[in-house]
Design a protein around this motif. Structure first.
Motif, short mmCIF file in Angstrom:
data_model
loop_
_atom_site.label_atom_id
_atom_site.label_comp_id
_atom_site.label_asym_id
_atom_site.label_seq_id
_atom_site.Cartn_x
_atom_site.Cartn_y
_atom_site.Cartn_z
N SER A 81 0.82 -1.21 0.00
CA SER A 81 0.00 0.00 0.00
C SER A 81 0.85 1.26 0.00
O SER A 81 0.42 2.31 0.46
N LEU A 82 2.07 1.14 -0.51
CA LEU A 82 2.93 2.30 -0.60
C LEU A 82 2.33 3.32 -1.57
O LEU A 82 2.05 3.00 -2.72
N ASP A 83 2.10 4.53 -1.09
CA ASP A 83 1.51 5.54 -1.95
C ASP A 83 2.24 6.87 -1.80
O ASP A 83 3.04 7.07 -0.90
N ALA A 84 1.92 7.77 -2.71
CA ALA A 84 2.61 9.06 -2.74
C ALA A 84 2.30 9.90 -1.51
O ALA A 84 3.12 10.68 -1.06
N GLU A 85 1.09 9.74 -0.96
CA GLU A 85 0.71 10.57 0.17
C GLU A 85 1.60 10.30 1.38
O GLU A 85 2.03 11.23 2.06
N ALA A 86 1.87 9.02 1.65
CA ALA A 86 2.72 8.69 2.77
C ALA A 86 4.10 9.30 2.59
O ALA A 86 4.71 9.81 3.53
N LEU A 87 4.60 9.26 1.37
CA LEU A 87 5.92 9.82 1.08
C LEU A 87 5.91 11.34 1.17
O LEU A 87 6.90 11.95 1.55
N GLU A 88 4.79 11.97 0.82
CA GLU A 88 4.73 13.42 0.77
C GLU A 88 4.54 14.05 2.14
O GLU A 88 5.17 15.07 2.46
N PHE A 89 3.69 13.47 2.98
CA PHE A 89 3.33 14.12 4.23
C PHE A 89 3.99 13.51 5.47
O PHE A 89 3.94 14.11 6.53
N ALA A 90 4.61 12.36 5.34
CA ALA A 90 5.35 11.78 6.46
C ALA A 90 6.83 12.12 6.30
O ALA A 90 7.36 12.16 5.19
N GLY A 91 7.47 12.39 7.42
CA GLY A 91 8.89 12.66 7.35
C GLY A 91 9.69 11.44 6.96
O GLY A 91 10.75 11.52 6.35
N ASP A 92 9.17 10.26 7.31
CA ASP A 92 9.83 9.00 6.98
C ASP A 92 8.77 7.91 7.01
O ASP A 92 7.66 8.10 7.52
N ILE A 93 9.09 6.75 6.45
CA ILE A 93 8.18 5.61 6.47
C ILE A 93 8.93 4.36 6.92
O ILE A 93 10.16 4.28 6.79
N VAL A 94 8.20 3.42 7.48
CA VAL A 94 8.72 2.09 7.76
C VAL A 94 7.73 1.11 7.14
O VAL A 94 6.53 1.24 7.33
N VAL A 95 8.23 0.19 6.34
CA VAL A 95 7.39 -0.66 5.51
C VAL A 95 7.30 -2.07 6.11
O VAL A 95 8.32 -2.72 6.34
N GLU A 96 6.06 -2.51 6.35
CA GLU A 96 5.82 -3.85 6.87
C GLU A 96 5.99 -4.88 5.75
O GLU A 96 5.57 -4.62 4.61
N PRO A 97 6.66 -6.00 6.03
CA PRO A 97 7.13 -6.45 7.35
C PRO A 97 8.44 -5.77 7.77
O PRO A 97 9.34 -5.63 6.96
N PHE A 98 8.50 -5.36 9.03
CA PHE A 98 9.71 -4.76 9.57
C PHE A 98 9.98 -5.34 10.95
O PHE A 98 9.07 -5.80 11.64
N SER A 99 11.23 -5.33 11.33
CA SER A 99 11.63 -5.86 12.63
C SER A 99 11.47 -4.79 13.71
O SER A 99 11.34 -3.59 13.41
N ASP A 100 11.49 -5.22 14.97
CA ASP A 100 11.45 -4.26 16.07
C ASP A 100 12.62 -3.31 15.98
O ASP A 100 12.48 -2.10 16.20
N ALA A 101 13.79 -3.85 15.63
CA ALA A 101 15.00 -3.02 15.54
C ALA A 101 14.86 -1.96 14.46
O ALA A 101 15.29 -0.81 14.65
#
Length: 218
Positions: A81-101
């Motif tokens: 569900s990676l979209d342009a809005e997340a990239l535009e309005f969030a300072g950064d993203i973390v994409v699932e699946p991701f580890s706790d670290a």
């Protein structure tokens, strides 16, 4: 203690607050429908984690509603569900699946950027400033004379403040996988860096016995 707000469109996330709390943050989890947040969360948080893994959030409207009190945003999204809005309005993203670290690393970096200790051009740790754009290091505003590898090693450790790296990992990250030198190469470079930046008894680089090294500006 730094404060992190986790916000989702439906029921508050459980896994993200658990990881962040274990990472040493003061965490509040809220639903989007519970806005305004100021009274419930005790003021402006240092970072907002927008959980967009299951249901999308309208980040534009959310940030507009918060106005000047809007904190920096880290968006947690699903890989599909990676979209342009997340990239535009969030300072950064973390994409699932991701580890706790990985989540904790993204949060830490987002907070460093928000406080001005990390930007695209500089890394600031206490009295130490690494000017990435100009390949130079300043200590108490005075230039430090480092070789290229000393600079790259220091920059890598400072960017990953608090994380422990083995000598082998540092060889791979800084010298490259094709480098066949021994781990003592790292020890020599660390010793030289320390002699140049650890004035006044401030130890920026810590030795973790039987493991390797980590950077700490504390």
């Amino acid at each position: 203690m730094q404060r992190v707000l986790v916000i989702s469109a439906d029921s508050p996330a459980i896994d993200l607050p658990r990881v962040l709390t274990a990472g040493g943050y003061e965490v509040t989890a809220e639903r989007l429908s519970d806005l305004p947040l100021s009274d419930r969360t005790g003021g402006r948080p240092d970072l907002m984690v927008a959980d967009m893994r299951r249901v999308d959030l309208d980040l534009r409207s959310l940030l507009r509603s918060l106005g000047d009190s809007a904190p920096p945003v880290l968006a947690a999204i699903h890989e599909h569900s990676l979209d342009a809005e997340a990239l535009e309005f969030a300072g950064d993203i973390v994409v699932e699946p991701f580890s706790d670290a990985e989540l904790l690393t993204r949060v830490r970096l987002a907070l460093l950027r928000a406080t001005g200790e990390l930007s695209a051009d500089t890394i600031k740790r206490g009295d130490l400033l690494i000017d990435v754009g100009n390949y130079r290091v300043l200590l108490n505003q005075q230039p430090v004379d480092l070789t290229y590898k000393e600079y790259e090693l220091l920059k890598f450790l400072a960017t990953n403040d608090g994380k422990v790296f083995t000598r082998e990992a540092l060889l791979n990250r800084v010298w490259g996988y094709n480098y066949y030198g021994g781990a003592r190469t790292v020890d020599v470079h660390i010793r030289r860096i320390r002699s140049k930046i650890e004035a006044g008894g401030h130890a920026y680089i810590e030795t973790v016995r039987n493991v390797g090294y980590r950077f700490s500006a504390r």
